[in-house]
Each structure stands twice: as structure tokens, then as C-alpha cells.
Design an enzyme around this catalytic site. Sequence first.
Site, PDB file in Angstrom:
ATOM      1  N   HIS A 284      -5.222  -0.261  -6.395  1.00 22.40           N
ATOM      2  CA  HIS A 284      -3.927   0.404  -6.430  1.00 22.40           C
ATOM      3  C   HIS A 284      -3.893   1.671  -5.577  1.00 22.40           C
ATOM      4  O   HIS A 284      -2.829   2.228  -5.301  1.00 22.40           O
ATOM      5  CB  HIS A 284      -3.571   0.745  -7.883  1.00 22.40           C
TER       6      HIS A 284
ATOM      7  N   ASP B 172       0.413  -0.923  -3.253  1.00 21.99           N
ATOM      8  CA  ASP B 172       1.407  -0.616  -4.285  1.00 21.99           C
ATOM      9  C   ASP B 172       1.854  -1.901  -4.991  1.00 21.99           C
ATOM     10  O   ASP B 172       1.589  -3.017  -4.521  1.00 21.99           O
ATOM     11  CB  ASP B 172       2.615   0.082  -3.667  1.00 21.99           C
TER      12      ASP B 172
END
Length: 365
Positions: free
Chosen positions: A327, A331
Site C-alpha cells: 500500500h 493505492d
Amino acid sequence: MIIEMKIPSPGESIKDVEISSWLVKEGDYVEKDQPIVEIDSDKATLELTAEKNGIIKLKAKAGDTLQIGDIICMIDTSKERTKKSVIPQQHENISASKILYEKNLITNGSGLERRITNDPSSISRTSNRERLSKLRRKLSERLVSARNKTAMLTTFNELDMSSINEIRAKYKEAFQKRHGINLGIISFFTKACVQALKMYPDVNSIIDVEEKICYHFYDISIAVSSPKGLMVPVVRNADILSFIEIEKELKRLAFLARNGKITVDEITGGTFTISNGGLFGSMFSTPIINHPQSAILGLHNIVNRPVVLDRKITIRPIMYLALSYDHRIIDGRESVGFLVAVKEALENPLEILMNGEKVSDVLEL
């Protein structure tokens, strides 16, 4: 003449190896190119072969760690093969009743039952301890490192495999006859992932300290189970390979991995990984990123499930997909978009993966 065999360099980043097992014994006569020892590096198990004919003298034992260039054995080429007498094995004739009595077993006419006693010594409670191979130890370190050094998250989706199953059912025999290999599902997934990676380039990137490296080539790592542990051989330049070329390369790499003949170069440098836990019956999982890559796609078993289509309940072959990603660099929009793109490509293979061409032409039948 005495020949000294030294540890070769399996790869640029490898400085030492561990002897996994000797395939010959001290004083054995070996022939040139005969496999004599298996060595473990951080990334693979390699097999060394004899450089000459002669009598071998071992300079290290199983479990020893040697540096690149160290002498592992010596071969005396002046010695010739000697005939060794073969001692026939003698088998003791033990009656079945005696074995049953000693093992505390009784027969009931249809099988075996263990006689229940109050003697604790009749219960086996043994265990054994063995050293993990260098490959397994390194794999353990990398898996823990991936969890500790990435912000790993997993997103899921479901895939209707009807179209892929229909293509494979219709063309698999002709494909096998024409090319000598099976038409599996991984070539379809590889094609779909490459297209999705082009749409979402962050998934094909890595973080290097404070910089992002975005790859403009597509080397797809495919997780393979081997006797020595999990390996991830790499299909290079998957974007320019045909279905046939992908299937042939997968078969070649899997064979090398399972037989301990794969090289370090063939299992390093991938940009994205596919792992098929469905081969072992897995329904759902959260695969661990193959660090330093930023994402891995987990495949699972195909099960007929009820789904709603056009307001009606019908049965379809469904596979659950799982995309684990870092992450820090990917995204939610990119991760979900990537997985949806893979799903759409595989549910519409004729239009998206084959560009509307005839299946027989694409598969070169």
C-alpha cells in the site's frame, strides 16, 4: 592426476553455499558429468557434476557451508574403476502371525485393529529434529521481511471461469497433439496480468529507499512447489510471448525447479508474481508479496457455485482471486482496478486476450 573441484558461483549476489547432500560416497568411482552433490544457495538448490572420471575424495560433509571457490572434492583420474563384490541381501522369513503379535495387532477378518492395552509403552510418541535447508531458511527470512517491510493489504474478487473452461475443453486435445504440451490456465492469467499491468503501471513497480522504480518490461514470476521448497521461476518478456511460448516456458521452468536443475538467473528479477494455490485445493488465501516486488496474484480452486445472472440463479465455475499489494506504492484504486481488469480479460478472453481473432489461429492449431 588429481583434479580439484571448486564451488562455482551460482550468481553475482551469492557468496557461500551449503552442502545439501552427497550423491556419492568417499572412494566411489565417478564418471564425467555424473551428478555428485547437491548444494543449496539462498535462492536455489543446484546439482554439481563430476569434471572427470576417477576416484572421488570428499573435502566437506553434508551441512557444511563453503565459500565460492572453496574446494569441495578431489578426483584422482589415474585410478580406474574396480569391481566390487555384490553381497546378496538375505531376507528373514518372518511369519505374519509373529509380526502381528509383536506389533500388538489382531485381525478381524476384514482388516487390522490395534489391541487396546493399559501399557503406555505401546503408544508411539517419537519425534525427530532436522536442520532446515539454506533455501528454506532464506525463504523464511524473506517471508517475514515482506510482512515487516511492506504495508501489505489484500483485495479480493471472484472470477467466472466459464469462457476459459470452454476454450480449454474444446481445444486442449488439438493443442496437446499439435504442440506436445497441455493448455493450462496460467498462460491465460499471464496474458491477462500483463494487460492489467500496462493499465496500472504502479503494480509493476518497486520502492527503492525513497524512490519508485517503474518497470517497462513484464517478467512474470510463477510460484512452483519443489521438493526443496517454494520457488518462483520467471517467465521473461511475457508481453511478447504467445500462449504456446508461455506454456512451453512454464513447462521447462517447472521441470528444472522440481528436479533441482534451475539456475539462480531463472528465479530472480521478476516484476510481478502469480501463485496458484488452487492446485492444492485452496479456496481462499492472502498470498505474501514476493519482496521486493509490490504485488502478487493468488489463484484458488474452481468450484461450481450459485450466482445471479439476469435476475436468475444459475451455476457457474467460480474462482476467488486475491491480490496482495504494497500500500506504500499502490493505492486502493489501482489495486482494485488491476484486479477488475484481470477479471474482465479472463471472462472475455476472445475479445480482450485474443483481440477477436479465431482461437485456432491464436493457439496455432
